[in-house]
Design a protein around this motif. Sequence first.
Motif, PDB file in Angstrom:
ATOM      1  N   GLY A   7      12.252   2.823   6.118  1.00  0.00           N
ATOM      2  CA  GLY A   7      11.607   3.404   7.291  1.00  0.00           C
ATOM      3  C   GLY A   7      10.243   3.990   7.011  1.00  0.00           C
ATOM      4  O   GLY A   7       9.688   4.749   7.821  1.00  0.00           O
ATOM      5  N   GLN A   8       9.671   3.679   5.856  1.00  0.00           N
ATOM      6  CA  GLN A   8       8.332   4.193   5.521  1.00  0.00           C
ATOM      7  C   GLN A   8       7.278   3.517   6.396  1.00  0.00           C
ATOM      8  O   GLN A   8       7.314   2.301   6.601  1.00  0.00           O
ATOM      9  CB  GLN A   8       8.045   3.913   4.034  1.00  0.00           C
ATOM     10  CG  GLN A   8       6.798   4.580   3.515  1.00  0.00           C
ATOM     11  CD  GLN A   8       6.628   4.348   2.001  1.00  0.00           C
ATOM     12  OE1 GLN A   8       7.610   4.185   1.271  1.00  0.00           O
ATOM     13  NE2 GLN A   8       5.398   4.327   1.548  1.00  0.00           N
ATOM     14  N   GLU A   9       6.354   4.326   6.884  1.00  0.00           N
ATOM     15  CA  GLU A   9       5.282   3.789   7.740  1.00  0.00           C
ATOM     16  C   GLU A   9       4.272   3.037   6.868  1.00  0.00           C
ATOM     17  O   GLU A   9       3.628   3.640   5.999  1.00  0.00           O
ATOM     18  CB  GLU A   9       4.596   4.963   8.447  1.00  0.00           C
ATOM     19  CG  GLU A   9       3.534   4.553   9.455  1.00  0.00           C
ATOM     20  CD  GLU A   9       2.672   5.751   9.865  1.00  0.00           C
ATOM     21  OE1 GLU A   9       1.495   5.539  10.207  1.00  0.00           O
ATOM     22  OE2 GLU A   9       3.190   6.892   9.830  1.00  0.00           O
ATOM     23  N   LEU A  10       4.164   1.718   7.083  1.00  0.00           N
ATOM     24  CA  LEU A  10       3.285   0.905   6.246  1.00  0.00           C
ATOM     25  C   LEU A  10       2.855  -0.341   7.038  1.00  0.00           C
ATOM     26  O   LEU A  10       3.687  -1.121   7.479  1.00  0.00           O
ATOM     27  CB  LEU A  10       4.029   0.484   4.968  1.00  0.00           C
ATOM     28  CG  LEU A  10       3.241  -0.347   3.956  1.00  0.00           C
ATOM     29  CD1 LEU A  10       2.038   0.416   3.403  1.00  0.00           C
ATOM     30  CD2 LEU A  10       4.160  -0.765   2.791  1.00  0.00           C
ATOM     31  N   THR A  11       1.551  -0.488   7.215  1.00  0.00           N
ATOM     32  CA  THR A  11       1.023  -1.622   7.982  1.00  0.00           C
ATOM     33  C   THR A  11       0.151  -2.483   7.079  1.00  0.00           C
ATOM     34  O   THR A  11      -0.662  -1.961   6.314  1.00  0.00           O
ATOM     35  CB  THR A  11       0.185  -1.114   9.178  1.00  0.00           C
ATOM     36  OG1 THR A  11       0.996  -0.233   9.956  1.00  0.00           O
ATOM     37  CG2 THR A  11      -0.286  -2.262  10.053  1.00  0.00           C
ATOM     38  N   ILE A  12       0.347  -3.804   7.180  1.00  0.00           N
ATOM     39  CA  ILE A  12      -0.434  -4.733   6.379  1.00  0.00           C
ATOM     40  C   ILE A  12      -1.460  -5.418   7.297  1.00  0.00           C
ATOM     41  O   ILE A  12      -1.115  -5.843   8.403  1.00  0.00           O
ATOM     42  CB  ILE A  12       0.470  -5.819   5.718  1.00  0.00           C
ATOM     43  CG1 ILE A  12       1.784  -5.205   5.202  1.00  0.00           C
ATOM     44  CG2 ILE A  12      -0.286  -6.556   4.616  1.00  0.00           C
ATOM     45  CD1 ILE A  12       1.646  -4.094   4.200  1.00  0.00           C
ATOM     46  N   LYS A  68       1.982   6.723  -1.414  1.00  0.00           N
ATOM     47  CA  LYS A  68       2.440   6.562  -0.025  1.00  0.00           C
ATOM     48  C   LYS A  68       1.292   6.220   0.936  1.00  0.00           C
ATOM     49  O   LYS A  68       1.104   6.869   1.975  1.00  0.00           O
ATOM     50  CB  LYS A  68       3.198   7.810   0.446  1.00  0.00           C
ATOM     51  CG  LYS A  68       4.391   8.193  -0.438  1.00  0.00           C
ATOM     52  CD  LYS A  68       5.640   8.436   0.385  1.00  0.00           C
ATOM     53  CE  LYS A  68       6.843   8.850  -0.439  1.00  0.00           C
ATOM     54  NZ  LYS A  68       7.304   7.877  -1.411  1.00  0.00           N
ATOM     55  N   VAL A  69       0.522   5.202   0.545  1.00  0.00           N
ATOM     56  CA  VAL A  69      -0.534   4.744   1.458  1.00  0.00           C
ATOM     57  C   VAL A  69       0.117   4.247   2.750  1.00  0.00           C
ATOM     58  O   VAL A  69       1.265   3.805   2.743  1.00  0.00           O
ATOM     59  CB  VAL A  69      -1.396   3.602   0.836  1.00  0.00           C
ATOM     60  CG1 VAL A  69      -2.142   4.093  -0.393  1.00  0.00           C
ATOM     61  CG2 VAL A  69      -0.565   2.371   0.524  1.00  0.00           C
ATOM     62  N   LYS A  70      -0.631   4.331   3.843  1.00  0.00           N
ATOM     63  CA  LYS A  70      -0.073   3.912   5.141  1.00  0.00           C
ATOM     64  C   LYS A  70      -0.514   2.495   5.510  1.00  0.00           C
ATOM     65  O   LYS A  70       0.054   1.876   6.410  1.00  0.00           O
ATOM     66  CB  LYS A  70      -0.511   4.894   6.232  1.00  0.00           C
ATOM     67  CG  LYS A  70       0.107   6.269   6.067  1.00  0.00           C
ATOM     68  CD  LYS A  70      -0.150   7.116   7.319  1.00  0.00           C
ATOM     69  CE  LYS A  70       0.640   8.413   7.282  1.00  0.00           C
ATOM     70  NZ  LYS A  70       0.210   9.309   6.198  1.00  0.00           N
TER      71      LYS A  70
END
Length: 219
Positions: free
Chosen positions: A171-176, A89-91
């Motif tokens: 809805g998982q928090e994840l930014t590229i 669960k990396v952000k």
Amino acid sequence: MRKLKNLFENNKRWAARTTEANPEFFKILSMQQNPEYLWIGCSDSRVPANQIVDLLPGELFVHRNVANVVVHTDHNCLSVMQYAVEVLKVKHIMVVGHYGCGGVQAVLNNAKFGFIDNWLRHVGDVKEKHLAQLNTMDEQQRLSRLIELNVIEQVRNVCRTNIVQDAWDKGQELTIHGWVYGLENGHLHDLSSVVTCADEESDVYNKAVTQVFATAGCG
Ligand code: ZN
């Protein structure tokens, strides 16, 4: 040199230094890893992921290949991404290119190195896609810009994997992020290629490919 004694000596010294600074370091780390970041970077020996962002073992999950390419049929890269996103669960996922990249240079020079040319064909596709823009630049700028464009395209590829799409759907928090590292001064450059949800992807991409960051001899 059958046993690479020098590297084992280095290792002993490093382990001793690390334990001296924090006696519990290895004990705690051996029980779990909890990284917030997945770094997708180039294999180049001058671009060591943890050192560049000054993070300790355990803080950065890493995948590296020549010219930091993300291909939707590459089981190696996709497995790393899936485990990082769904289990760890990396952000954040950062695609990190670097100025002076030999893989990208080979593409611009139409150089032939054998089997690896097939892999670099993906960067060749990026070159062809943006040829009109690249043709307006001198040689040095063209290299730096193709390095940037390659990162921007790989950010798009990351966003379009079902791994990232499913995470956003849930809805998982994840930014590229799309970054380029300067070999000449050790600084990271943010390409403003930051995507936090599926709806942002096209806009971010369109802005990033038209906004030229590269400067001649960018370091
Ligand atoms: Zn490289």
